[in-house]
Enzyme design. Structure first.
Site, PDB file in Angstrom:
ATOM      1  CB  SER A   1      -0.885   0.005   1.255  1.00 12.99           C
ATOM      2  OG  SER A   1      -1.514   1.258   1.445  1.00 12.99           O
TER       3      SER A   1
ATOM      4  CE1 TYR B   1      -4.178  -1.772   5.268  1.00 10.94           C
ATOM      5  CE2 TYR B   1      -3.089   0.260   4.600  1.00 10.94           C
ATOM      6  CZ  TYR B   1      -3.781  -0.893   4.276  1.00 10.94           C
ATOM      7  OH  TYR B   1      -4.076  -1.159   2.965  1.00 10.94           O
TER       8      TYR B   1
END
Length: 270
Positions: A141, A154
């Site tokens: 990501s 995350y």
């Protein structure tokens, strides 16, 4: 680029980016091993992939469990006689300021988003080494590169995926095994169905970013397909993501200042 008949494994294939990757490869005549914990979603992806021109089988697989990934690898050897491309796509979303995140929130992120990728690579290493080649595509990501506030667990998990991929890139190159890592920004998908975290506002903010994204999961899948086949190691599907990454390399403090503003805004809104 001759891709017809490639044997492709996709985790998290029951929806979202995983489904769109399956469809993109299916249009090239790929043979697909589709894995997820969403049985209904898997069956729908299989149906769509078959209609798109591919061949596919499904297998329930929880990437937290190495034995299930090893069983998937065995099924691929039995049903496809090997694997050409492994796409470690399964993951979950998360949000919350560091002081609000529980250790369980951290455990779930690391266990699925990072260790799920580690275990996927480990499970399929025997078949790649036996074949003398193959390709691993790890879905990370932009959070691995630009650490937005309110997403620390995350951010860390996805940064670990990038570090793992860089390690594998150099270690596996002499063995003929290619590696790509993908760092997309927000795009139109159902990621929030897997959201885990204490912060409902962060979830709402994420939902707006997903809905307002100019590109879809199908767009991201197409970029991944094309750039991986061209041996581009780090794949950044979003133009704004590419610009942000360049800015951080040139002058990280500019990015930090923007993140300070975002963090202050988050705190004022809490």
């Amino acid at each position: 680029m001759q891709t017809t008949g490639q044997r492709v494994v996709i985790t998290g294939a029951g929806s979202g980016l995983g489904r769109e990757l399956a469809l993109r490869y299916a249009r090239e005549g790929a043979r697909l091993a589709l894995a997820d914990i969403n049985d209904a979603g898997l069956e729908e992806t299989r149906r769509l992939a078959t209609a798109a021109g591919g061949w596919a089988f499904t297998q329930r697989c929880d990437v937290r469990d190495f034995s299930q990934l090893a069983a998937l690898e065995q099924s691929c050897e039995e049903r496809m006689q090997g694997v050409d491309v492994l796409i470690n796509n399964a993951g979950i979303a998360s949000g919350g300021m560091f002081w609000d995140l529980s250790l369980e929130d951290w455990d779930s992120q690391i266990c699925i988003n990072l260790m799920g990728v580690v275990k996927g690579c480990k499970a399929f290493m025997p078949v790649f080494m036996k074949q003398g080649g193959g390709r691993i595509i790890n879905i990370a990501s932009m959070a691995a590169i630009i650490q937005t506030p309110g997403m620390s667990n995350y951010n860390v998990a996805k940064a670990g995926v990038v570090a793992l991929s860089e390690s594998l890139l150099v270690e596996l190159q002499p063995l003929g095994i290619k590696v790509n890592v993908v760092c997309p920004s927000f795009f139109q998908t159902n990621l929030l169905e897997s959201y885990h975290g204490p912060d409902s506002k962060a979830r709402d903010d994420m939902a707006k970013l997903l809905q307002n994204s100019p590109i879809s999961a199908a767009d991201v899948a197409d970029t991944i397909y094309r750039e991986s086949e061209a041996d581009q190691f780090m794949i950044l599907p979003h133009e704004r993501g590419r610009l942000a990454a360049e800015q951080k390399r040139a002058d990280p403090q500019v990015i930090y200042e923007e993140m300070f503003k975002l963090a202050a805004k988050r705190l004022q809104g809490s």
